[in-house]
Write a protein that holds these residues in place. Structure first.
Motif, PDB file in Angstrom:
ATOM      1  N   ILE A 240       0.854  -1.188   0.000  1.00 21.39           N
ATOM      2  CA  ILE A 240       0.000   0.000   0.000  1.00 21.39           C
ATOM      3  C   ILE A 240       0.886   1.234   0.000  1.00 21.39           C
ATOM      4  O   ILE A 240       1.767   1.391   0.852  1.00 21.39           O
ATOM      5  N   LEU A 241       0.650   2.122  -0.952  1.00 22.80           N
ATOM      6  CA  LEU A 241       1.432   3.354  -1.042  1.00 22.80           C
ATOM      7  C   LEU A 241       0.879   4.380  -0.055  1.00 22.80           C
ATOM      8  O   LEU A 241      -0.317   4.638  -0.017  1.00 22.80           O
ATOM      9  N   GLU A 242       1.769   4.929   0.755  1.00 26.18           N
ATOM     10  CA  GLU A 242       1.408   6.006   1.681  1.00 26.18           C
ATOM     11  C   GLU A 242       1.958   7.330   1.154  1.00 26.18           C
ATOM     12  O   GLU A 242       2.642   7.391   0.137  1.00 26.18           O
ATOM     13  N   ASP A 243       1.643   8.396   1.889  1.00 26.01           N
ATOM     14  CA  ASP A 243       2.200   9.703   1.532  1.00 26.01           C
ATOM     15  C   ASP A 243       3.718   9.666   1.575  1.00 26.01           C
ATOM     16  O   ASP A 243       4.332   8.824   2.243  1.00 26.01           O
ATOM     17  N   ASP A 244       4.334  10.590   0.842  1.00 21.27           N
ATOM     18  CA  ASP A 244       5.796  10.730   0.834  1.00 21.27           C
ATOM     19  C   ASP A 244       6.508   9.499   0.271  1.00 21.27           C
ATOM     20  O   ASP A 244       7.656   9.218   0.637  1.00 21.27           O
ATOM     21  N   GLY A 245       5.798   8.737  -0.581  1.00 21.73           N
ATOM     22  CA  GLY A 245       6.450   7.633  -1.270  1.00 21.73           C
ATOM     23  C   GLY A 245       6.804   6.456  -0.390  1.00 21.73           C
ATOM     24  O   GLY A 245       7.694   5.669  -0.749  1.00 21.73           O
ATOM     25  N   MET A 246       6.135   6.285   0.738  1.00 22.41           N
ATOM     26  CA  MET A 246       6.394   5.149   1.613  1.00 22.41           C
ATOM     27  C   MET A 246       5.480   3.986   1.236  1.00 22.41           C
ATOM     28  O   MET A 246       4.319   4.177   0.857  1.00 22.41           O
ATOM     29  N   LEU A 247       6.012   2.780   1.358  1.00 18.95           N
ATOM     30  CA  LEU A 247       5.258   1.562   1.085  1.00 18.95           C
ATOM     31  C   LEU A 247       4.987   0.842   2.399  1.00 18.95           C
ATOM     32  O   LEU A 247       5.905   0.573   3.177  1.00 18.95           O
ATOM     33  N   LEU A 248       3.725   0.541   2.639  1.00 25.68           N
ATOM     34  CA  LEU A 248       3.309  -0.214   3.814  1.00 25.68           C
ATOM     35  C   LEU A 248       2.927  -1.609   3.355  1.00 25.68           C
ATOM     36  O   LEU A 248       2.045  -1.763   2.503  1.00 25.68           O
TER      37      LEU A 248
END
Length: 283
Positions: A240-248
């Protein structure tokens, strides 16, 4: 040519099949099945009635199933939530129950009475369904008493189908550091697609179970169009893509639900599984 049916989503064998598949498959006997409910914290669903076989997925306490066969201590069932078909121990089932609430905390306990100092009867994951019959309070802590016996912290419950949050990524983030478990779909252990499906469910969105099913779910995107809440796919994996290009994502590298920069994940995963195979917007 008719597309072959997926054994994960359709109950059919040469000797027995779901009557809804009559005319689509050949079987010696067709049955409608009978309703039942999961009676244990987490029930492992397998592709065959054999404890040595790997777990395909898991069903949570209070989830509804349709039972097509009971034999030799096993039940062949289909989950009402996502249509997944498989085998689980017959002892994991009880009769039909109408839930009033579901668990909204990642994990919680059922106590024998409204007293948190008592030894818990069982643990429940987010998404488990319970039937509340009353309320009690001990030292300022409010409990719901359950038709199945025992009491659960009232603050860990919501009326069934009430969303935990509108943004499903916020729900998924509550599972950070939960252990990775192949086939897992609970707050005790979860895999990549289980995390996506469970978080979406608790945000009010029905979604398929496995990553290849999710890869056809929602709307396709170009990589540059992806934003917060969109899904990133690799062969056999989803995050899952989060804000600021982070992947969860729940992943076998950290063996937990973790977050990392998408660019780092692409570089790390690429040597073994190649580049991302797609981006999709699930809601």
């Amino acid at each position: 040519m008719t597309e072959p049916l997926d054994r994960r989503l359709h109950a059919f064998r040469p000797d027995l099949a779901d009557e809804r598949l009559s005319g689509r498959v050949e079987a010696l006997r067709f049955v409608s099945g009978e309703p039942a409910t999961i009676a244990v914290s987490v029930a492992d669903l397998r592709p065959a009635p054999d404890l040595a076989r790997g777990i395909d997925t898991q069903l949570l306490f209070g989830e509804a199933v349709r039972v097509f066969e009971r034999r030799d201590g096993w039940a062949w069932v289909q989950a009402e939530q996502d249509g997944y078909v498989g085998y689980l121990p017959e002892s994991a089932l009880q009769g039909p129950v109408t839930p009033t609430h579901w668990i909204s905390a990642p994990r919680t306990f059922v106590y024998p009475e409204a007293e948190l100092r008592k030894v818990p009867l069982m643990a429940l994951s987010m998404g488990s369904r319970v039937t509340v019959t009353g309320e009690a309070e001990t030292r300022g802590t409010r409990y719901f008493t359950l038709v199945s016996g025992g009491a659960v912290i009232a603050a860990h419950c919501l009326p069934v189908e009430t969303v935990v949050a509108e943004d499903y990524t916020r729900i998924a983030a509550r599972f950070l550091e939960t252990p990775y478990l192949w086939g897992g779909r609970s707050g005790f252990g979860i895999d990549c697609s289980g995390l996506v499906q469970l978080a979406l469910m608790m945000a009010g969105h029905a979604a398929p179970r496995d990553s290849d099913m999710l890869a056809a779910f929602g709307a396709p995107l170009l990589p540059e169009e992806a934003r917060h809440g969109d899904l990133v796919f690799w062969k056999g994996h989803v995050g899952i893509l989060e804000d600021d290009g982070m992947l969860l994502h729940a992943n076998g590298h950290s063996m937990t639900v973790a977050r990392e920069p998408l660019t780092d994940a692409i570089a790390r995963i690429g040597w073994l599984y190649g580049q991302p195979t797609g981006f999709r917007r699930p809601v």
